[in-house]
Design a protein around this motif. Sequence first.
Motif, mmCIF file in Angstrom:
data_model
loop_
_atom_site.group_PDB
_atom_site.id
_atom_site.type_symbol
_atom_site.label_atom_id
_atom_site.label_comp_id
_atom_site.label_asym_id
_atom_site.label_seq_id
_atom_site.Cartn_x
_atom_site.Cartn_y
_atom_site.Cartn_z
ATOM 1 N N GLY A 52 -49.728 -18.276 27.043
ATOM 2 C CA GLY A 52 -48.725 -17.978 28.047
ATOM 3 C C GLY A 52 -48.372 -16.514 28.037
ATOM 4 O O GLY A 52 -48.994 -15.721 27.327
ATOM 5 N N PHE A 53 -47.382 -16.164 28.828
ATOM 6 C CA PHE A 53 -46.937 -14.778 28.875
ATOM 7 C C PHE A 53 -45.456 -14.739 29.178
ATOM 8 O O PHE A 53 -44.875 -15.706 29.676
ATOM 9 C CB PHE A 53 -47.719 -13.978 29.922
ATOM 10 N N LEU A 54 -44.866 -13.627 28.842
ATOM 11 C CA LEU A 54 -43.444 -13.436 29.070
ATOM 12 C C LEU A 54 -43.201 -11.949 29.259
ATOM 13 O O LEU A 54 -43.901 -11.116 28.676
ATOM 14 C CB LEU A 54 -42.665 -13.941 27.849
ATOM 15 N N ASP A 61 -33.284 -15.760 23.889
ATOM 16 C CA ASP A 61 -33.432 -17.218 23.901
ATOM 17 C C ASP A 61 -34.706 -17.644 24.632
ATOM 18 O O ASP A 61 -35.361 -18.602 24.234
ATOM 19 C CB ASP A 61 -32.219 -17.889 24.558
ATOM 20 N N ASP A 62 -35.062 -16.918 25.703
ATOM 21 C CA ASP A 62 -36.301 -17.217 26.428
ATOM 22 C C ASP A 62 -37.518 -16.927 25.559
ATOM 23 O O ASP A 62 -38.497 -17.676 25.586
ATOM 24 C CB ASP A 62 -36.389 -16.423 27.727
ATOM 25 N N ILE A 64 -37.657 -16.970 22.250
ATOM 26 C CA ILE A 64 -37.720 -18.014 21.224
ATOM 27 C C ILE A 64 -38.304 -19.298 21.810
ATOM 28 O O ILE A 64 -39.191 -19.914 21.216
ATOM 29 C CB ILE A 64 -36.316 -18.260 20.621
ATOM 30 N N ALA A 65 -37.816 -19.691 22.981
ATOM 31 C CA ALA A 65 -38.324 -20.907 23.628
ATOM 32 C C ALA A 65 -39.810 -20.774 23.953
ATOM 33 O O ALA A 65 -40.582 -21.721 23.748
ATOM 34 C CB ALA A 65 -37.524 -21.204 24.898
ATOM 35 N N ALA A 66 -40.219 -19.606 24.443
ATOM 36 C CA ALA A 66 -41.632 -19.398 24.795
ATOM 37 C C ALA A 66 -42.524 -19.485 23.562
ATOM 38 O O ALA A 66 -43.602 -20.081 23.604
ATOM 39 C CB ALA A 66 -41.800 -18.042 25.485
ATOM 40 N N VAL A 67 -42.086 -18.892 22.457
ATOM 41 C CA VAL A 67 -42.863 -18.967 21.214
ATOM 42 C C VAL A 67 -43.016 -20.428 20.797
ATOM 43 O O VAL A 67 -44.109 -20.862 20.420
ATOM 44 C CB VAL A 67 -42.209 -18.123 20.102
ATOM 45 N N ARG A 68 -41.953 -21.191 20.892
ATOM 46 C CA ARG A 68 -42.022 -22.609 20.517
ATOM 47 C C ARG A 68 -42.958 -23.384 21.433
ATOM 48 O O ARG A 68 -43.737 -24.228 20.977
ATOM 49 C CB ARG A 68 -40.626 -23.225 20.536
ATOM 50 N N VAL A 69 -42.889 -23.117 22.738
ATOM 51 C CA VAL A 69 -43.752 -23.811 23.702
ATOM 52 C C VAL A 69 -45.214 -23.515 23.410
ATOM 53 O O VAL A 69 -46.051 -24.415 23.332
ATOM 54 C CB VAL A 69 -43.382 -23.406 25.150
#
Length: 172
Positions: A52-54, A61-62, A64-69
Motif C-alpha cells: 500500500g501507500f500513504l 493514527d492513519d 499506525i493503521a496503515a502499517v497494521r493493515v
Amino acid sequence: MDGRMPVMDGLEATRRVLDPARDRGHRPRVLVLTTFDIDDYVYDALRGGAGGFLLKDAPPDDLIAAVRVVAAGDALPAPPVTRRLIEEFAARRPAVSEAEALRLSGLTLRETDVLRGIAAGLANAEIAAEPGIAEEAVKSHVGRLFGKLGLRDRAQAVVFAYEGGLVVPGRR
C-alpha cells in the motif's frame, strides 16, 4: 519505505526487499510513503509488490493503521487519493495480454467474484455478504486465486484485476 531516499530510491529498495529469489522463509510487507498523491513511484511500488501507500503528511493514527493493515496482508489503506490512484493506474494499463487473459480464465466464477470484491476494496466479510457465502469460504477462494495468479497479497490482486481488465474504474 520512503519513496525518495538518497542512496537508493524506495522503488529499488522495495524490489530488493520483495525479490522472490531472496526467499527468507517469510514474506516481508512494504508500505510506501510518498509526498505526492499521484506519483510514478507509487505505481511501480504496487507493481513490485508493495502492500500500500500513504502520504507523508498523514496523521500519526492513519500511519499506525496503515502499517497494521499492510502487516496483516490486507487491502490497500484508503487515503483520499486511493480512488484517483486506481483510476489513473487503470487508465494507463496496456491492453489485456493473452497471458493475463489466460490466467483469469483459470479462475472459477466464485474466485472471479471474490477478486472483483478485493479490487473494490471489500473485506472478506463484505465479500461473503454479497453472494451469501461463509467468510471462511471467501478466505479459501482468496488463497486459491492468489495461488493460481501467483499473487502475494491483496494489493497485487487489485493491480492484477485492473491490469487484467476484470475491473473498470467507476463500475463494479
